[in-house]
Design an enzyme around this catalytic site. Structure first.
Site, short mmCIF file in Angstrom:
data_model
loop_
_atom_site.label_atom_id
_atom_site.label_comp_id
_atom_site.label_asym_id
_atom_site.label_seq_id
_atom_site.Cartn_x
_atom_site.Cartn_y
_atom_site.Cartn_z
N ASP A 1 -0.97 5.56 -7.28
CA ASP A 1 -1.36 4.53 -6.32
C ASP A 1 -1.17 3.15 -6.93
O ASP A 1 -1.76 2.84 -7.97
CB ASP A 1 -2.82 4.75 -5.92
N ASP B 1 0.83 -1.20 0.00
CA ASP B 1 0.00 0.00 0.00
C ASP B 1 0.86 1.25 0.00
O ASP B 1 1.48 1.60 1.01
CB ASP B 1 -0.91 -0.01 1.24
#
Length: 437
Positions: A316, A102
């Site tokens: 991301d 992440d």
């Protein structure tokens, strides 16, 4: 998760602690770490079309989380969906664990045997057993590592209790330190031993926890004193079983191959969690030969209230599809509709996508899309990086309408090597065959 719900979970866990996890948050010298990344869908036998529909659903779940509001202010979201898993060893003797990667959060954590009955998520490997590790040590409440987590409090035994909230839910546990070993390289790290998990069903994809790569002090990047990290994602549909890779520290660099494009990061706000994210200076978009009429403010990061920020563009690794703020998405959709007019077909009823063409026509009729960043940096997306098959005969645009924030998702990052020079404040990339790294 609402603050009142989190407070209730904290009280429940404090009254039912079985074991504690903890540690001193010290960091070692910068070393090279390499991890093999596996896409979450590799665990199932999904067709290309099924993978796309799962990606659409996951992207929409994240967007729905982003639309959650508090007092009229957009709520920031990280880990609503994650897409890549890395395996590692922790403890002495070593115990296997798997983590979702992440770039939008900091904390490293794994579910542990401290989990109360039926209050942790299902995972494919056994829960981490801190008491079975001779190298495990608890983090005292007064330790700097404890203070580095945004939500923390002192447990009755003097340990550090942490609470972490995500778009997918929340976890509670205790901080500790232990030895971590990756595909190559390792480090002693502070991490969270989770004793209570409440997340969206399936959000962990069978993994044990998360590894955060954000800008905060508890991320893998910060704890290893790494000045940079990089990753390269193999194609969704034609990777021939090849793995993607994440490299942290000395192992991270852009090598031979195509030319390197570079740009400065947009300075992140000091307010958590906005301080964690990696913002990029996106300025415009061209489709084919047409520069879209997007207002200059569409991608701006702006403060909307004390401690709250809106807009901006985040890179991301975990969001499947790119989403664009409304002021950018609508000109893109309208221009493509005009250019593809005679080739458009009706989207499948359950796809939730706006623009579609016959699957065999994608390379012939869909134009290249170019993202223009500050400093003259351009990222060209061929049709296969922003159109995807949704059934046997139809392919659709894999870019969604977002809220105020724009996100460059991993489908648009295929076969590109990205370098995050955290110390130098620059983001670079080059076209690459990610299967050969």
């Amino acid at each position: 998760m609402a603050p009142t719900a989190l407070a209730s979970l904290v009280l429940l866990c404090l009254s039912n602690v079985l074991i504690t996890c903890s540690g001193s948050g010290g960091t070692g010298a910068e070393t090279g770490i390499r991890m093999k990344l596996t896409h979450v869908d590799a665990k199932g036998s999904y067709t290309a079309e099924e993978r796309v529909r799962r990606a659409v659903a996951a992207s929409r779940q994240r967007l729905a989380s982003m639309r959650a509001t508090s007092g009229g202010v957009s709520a920031p979201v990280h880990w609503a969906t994650r897409q890549y898993i890395a395996e590692y060893l922790v403890g002495d003797p070593p115990q296997r664990a798997e983590a979702l990667i992440d770039t939008g959060s900091d904390l490293i954590w794994t579910q542990s045997t401290a989990c109360l009955r039926k209050v942790c998520a299902r995972q494919d490997l056994p829960y981490f057993n801190a008491s079975a590790s001779g190298s495990f040590a608890p983090v005292p409440c007064r330790d700097r590592a404890c203070a580095a987590n945004y939500r923390h409090l002192c447990a009755l035994d003097g340990g550090c209790t942490f609470v972490a909230s995500y778009g997918a839910g929340g976890v509670i546990g205790f901080l500790g330190t232990d030895a971590f070993a990756f595909q190559s390289g390792g480090a002693a790290l502070a991490f969270g031993c989770v004793s209570f998990t409440r997340v969206t069903p399936g959000a962990l994809h069978g993994a044990s926890g998360l590894i955060g790569l954000g800008r905060g002090r508890l991320s893998l990047v910060s704890q290893t004193d790494a000045t940079r990290f990089s990753y390269c994602l193999t194609p969704y549909f034609h990777n021939d079983g090849a793995s993607s890779h994440l490299l942290v520290g000395a192992a991270a660099s852009l090598g031979g191959g195509g030319p390197v494009t570079s740009m400065p990061f947009v300075e992140s706000p000091k307010d958590f969690p906005f301080s964690t994210f990696y913002y990029l200076p996106l300025e415009g978009i061209t489709v084919g030969d047409t520069k879209l009429p997007i207002p200059s403010s569409a991608f701006d990061l702006r403060q909307v209230d004390k401690g709250y920020w809106a807009g901006g563009v985040i890179i991301d690794s975990g969001s499947p599809f790119t989403s664009l703020a409304e002021a950018a998405y609508e000109p893109l959709r309208d221009e493509l509709a005009g250019q593809l007019n005679g080739s458009l077909v009706a989207p499948p009823a359950d796809s939730g996508l706006a623009l579609c063409v016959a699957r065999g026509d994608v390379d012939r009729v869909v134009p290249t899309l170019v993202l223009h960043f500050g400093g003259g940096a351009d990222m060209a997306l061929p049709p296969g990086n922003y159109w995807a098959p949704v059934d046997k005969s139809t392919a659709c645009m894999a870019i969604l309408e977002g809220y105020e924030q724009s996100i460059i998702g991993n489908f648009q990052q295929q076969n590109t090597h990205f370098l995050f020079d955290v110390a130098g404040g620059r983001f670079s990339f080059q076209t690459a065959d990610c299967s050969t790294l």
